[in-house]
Design a protein around this motif. Structure first.
Motif, short mmCIF file in Angstrom:
data_model
loop_
_atom_site.label_atom_id
_atom_site.label_comp_id
_atom_site.label_asym_id
_atom_site.label_seq_id
_atom_site.Cartn_x
_atom_site.Cartn_y
_atom_site.Cartn_z
N UNK A 34 -3.32 -2.76 5.96
CA UNK A 34 -3.66 -1.35 5.78
C UNK A 34 -2.39 -0.50 5.68
N UNK A 35 -1.40 -0.78 6.51
CA UNK A 35 -0.15 -0.01 6.46
C UNK A 35 0.58 -0.22 5.14
N UNK A 36 0.61 -1.47 4.67
CA UNK A 36 1.25 -1.77 3.39
C UNK A 36 0.54 -1.02 2.26
N UNK A 37 -0.78 -1.08 2.26
CA UNK A 37 -1.56 -0.40 1.21
C UNK A 37 -1.43 1.12 1.31
N UNK A 38 -1.37 1.64 2.51
CA UNK A 38 -1.23 3.09 2.68
C UNK A 38 0.13 3.56 2.15
#
Length: 145
Positions: free
Chosen positions: A62-66
């Motif tokens: 999620x952090x990478x995608x955000x």
């Protein structure tokens, strides 16, 4: 305005962790970069998906995608097409016509299709079955030969 409006499923092809794009499709995107646009609603759909990953425990992903999504917001700041009153008027008529024809593509598809139609754009999508009945010009960039 004219050009290519990218459906959410096309934008997501560029997300981290996705398989490498076929060479012909990659070359097409590179050649048409100046004519690519993102509907504002796609950011909603992408952010919702990222929030779901995070909620289900995929915090690192999620952090990478955000971070990727924030980069898109910056990169496409001038190429984001809003859902405004003109698009809303087109969407209302388009949804009624689809319903009368026995089609129920869903509000998200109607909003994106109406954005493309209002701005005389070709929609890039891998989801042709939901968009072609709406009477808009569509192209699946992964099937470019």
């Amino acid at each position: 305005m004219s050009g290519y409006l990218m459906d959410t499923n096309v934008v997501s092809l560029f997300a981290p962790g996705k398989p490498t794009m076929p060479q012909k499709a990659d070359a097409w995107f590179t050649a048409n970069r100046a004519d690519l646009y993102i509907p504002a609603f796609a950011f909603h759909e992408l952010r919702r998906g990222i929030a779901k990953h995070d909620r289900q425990g995929g915090h690192t992903k999620a952090q990478t995608l955000l971070q990727w999504l924030h980069g898109l917001l910056t990169t496409y700041a001038a190429s984001t097409v809003p859902f405004d009153a003109a698009v809303a008027m087109t969407a209302g008529a388009m949804e009624d016509a689809a319903t009368a024809a026995g089609k129920h593509p869903g509000l998200a598809h109607i909003m994106i299709a109406a954005t493309a139609k209002t701005h005389s754009m070709t929609l890039l999508t891998a989801n042709m079955k939901h968009f072609q009945p709406l009477g808009i010009q569509c192209l699946d960039p992964m099937k470019i030969t």
